[in-house]
Design an enzyme around this catalytic site. Structure first.
Site, PDB file in Angstrom:
ATOM      1  N   ARG A 199       2.887 -12.033   1.902  1.00  0.00           N
ATOM      2  CA  ARG A 199       4.251 -11.976   1.360  1.00  0.00           C
ATOM      3  C   ARG A 199       5.323 -11.970   2.449  1.00  0.00           C
ATOM      4  O   ARG A 199       6.511 -12.180   2.152  1.00  0.00           O
ATOM      5  CB  ARG A 199       4.406 -10.732   0.478  1.00  0.00           C
ATOM      6  N   PRO A 249       0.802  -1.209   0.000  1.00  0.00           N
ATOM      7  CA  PRO A 249       0.000   0.000   0.000  1.00  0.00           C
ATOM      8  C   PRO A 249       0.844   1.272   0.000  1.00  0.00           C
ATOM      9  O   PRO A 249       1.987   1.264   0.441  1.00  0.00           O
ATOM     10  CB  PRO A 249      -0.804  -0.118   1.293  1.00  0.00           C
ATOM     11  N   GLU A 250       0.250   2.358  -0.509  1.00  0.00           N
ATOM     12  CA  GLU A 250       0.916   3.652  -0.560  1.00  0.00           C
ATOM     13  C   GLU A 250       0.270   4.588   0.458  1.00  0.00           C
ATOM     14  O   GLU A 250      -0.533   4.158   1.289  1.00  0.00           O
ATOM     15  CB  GLU A 250       0.832   4.211  -1.984  1.00  0.00           C
ATOM     16  N   ARG A 273      18.540  16.169 -10.097  1.00  0.00           N
ATOM     17  CA  ARG A 273      18.545  14.792 -10.575  1.00  0.00           C
ATOM     18  C   ARG A 273      18.315  14.733 -12.070  1.00  0.00           C
ATOM     19  O   ARG A 273      17.443  15.424 -12.607  1.00  0.00           O
ATOM     20  CB  ARG A 273      17.448  13.998  -9.860  1.00  0.00           C
ATOM     21  N   HIS A 331      -1.772 -16.883   7.315  1.00  0.00           N
ATOM     22  CA  HIS A 331      -0.755 -15.838   7.225  1.00  0.00           C
ATOM     23  C   HIS A 331      -0.944 -14.733   8.264  1.00  0.00           C
ATOM     24  O   HIS A 331      -0.484 -13.609   8.062  1.00  0.00           O
ATOM     25  CB  HIS A 331      -0.701 -15.226   5.814  1.00  0.00           C
TER      26      HIS A 331
END
Length: 288
Positions: A111, A2-3, A153, A92
């Site tokens: 994961r 998630p962000e 950059r 899990h």
């Protein structure tokens, strides 16, 4: 994933569900999730501690249980759920926090990439947290500050925006969406983006994040909030995940490339490499 929007949604949900409750037991079923201290000490130290608040920094959750702070990073698929303690354990489920009202806060991670660190005020924060850049909604993050960061950059602007030391909390989905709204091609070199374009880009970042938070985040794969509910922002995506579909603005098919190992979606018409396309008119300043 998630962000920032998903982590913020989790934070808000958990704040309503567990703040003010006391931890009565902890069971760690996958020791490597807990990086500091040892899993045994982790379990012992949290018992009797009251959850006073839950904050967010970038993609990190910060549980305040004085004198400790529990720093939790969900990584790819970490999930928190608050459930009755007699509810069958889902596969899990790696860490269980028993709470004083008889419920359990359960951490599940298919994961197994998520991490937890239990720290006191004089202990060093995880390196990823120490190096975070400004929050997207921080007033100190002005278009000029963003311009200065990008101007240093020469890498593609998408890669630079994914660098958490530039802006905290941005990930693949929302960078694609912000670049679309700002009319910026993801391969544009960061130092080729002028100050006016940086102003549009910052507006786009804030607009996308605001709408995503309001929608409860994006459930692209397995994301759910603390109530077990999916987000809804995936229904509003303009670019991400829409390869081959017509652009909702101009009708040109959305294209997908690989950039830094990540799928990157853009409209070749609305986001030309020349940088001459104007940002979309629906991008407007917003805040949370």
């Amino acid at each position: 994933m998630p962000e920032l929007p998903e982590v913020e949604t989790v934070r808000r949900g958990l704040s309503a569900l567990v703040v003010g409750k006391t931890v009565v037991y902890v069971h760690v079923h996958l020791p490597r999730i807990v990086r500091h201290p040892s899993p045994e000490e982790f379990e012992k130290r949290l018992v009797g501690r009251k959850i006073e608040s839950i904050d967010r920094r970038g993609k990190y959750l910060l549980f305040a249980l004085p004198p400790y702070t529990l720093v939790s990073h969900l990584r790819m698929e970490g999930q928190y759920r608050v459930v009755p303690k007699d509810e069958p354990l889902a596969l899990h489920t790696h860490v269980i926090f028993g709470l004083s009202d008889g419920s359990e806060l359960r951490y599940r991670d298919v994961r197994q990439f998520g991490t937890m660190d239990l720290l006191t005020a004089d202990e060093t924060l995880p390196s990823g947290l120490l190096t975070l850049g400004p929050e997207p909604f921080d007033p100190a993050l002005t278009p000029h500050v963003l311009y200065q960061s990008l101007h240093k950059r020469s890498a593609p602007v998408k890669s630079v925006l994914l660098d958490q030391s530039v802006v905290a909390g941005l990930g693949n989905i929302y960078v694609d969406e912000a670049l679309f709204l700002a009319g910026v091609h993801p391969l544009t070199k960061a130092n080729r983006i002028g100050q006016r374009r940086c102003e549009a880009l910052l507006r786009a970042i804030r607009d996308v994040l605001t709408r995503a938070i309001a929608a409860g985040g994006s459930s692209i794969r397995t994301y759910v909030n603390g109530y077990g509910r999916h987000g809804g922002f995936q229904m509003q995506l303009n670019a991400y995940g829409r390869e081959g579909q017509p652009c909702l603005v101009c009708g040109q098919p959305i294209e997908k490339i690989r950039l830094g190992g990540r799928g990157t979606h853009y409209c070749p018409n609305c986001q030309p490499r020349s940088g001459r396309r104007r940002p979309h008119a629906d991008v407007s300043p917003s805040s949370v």
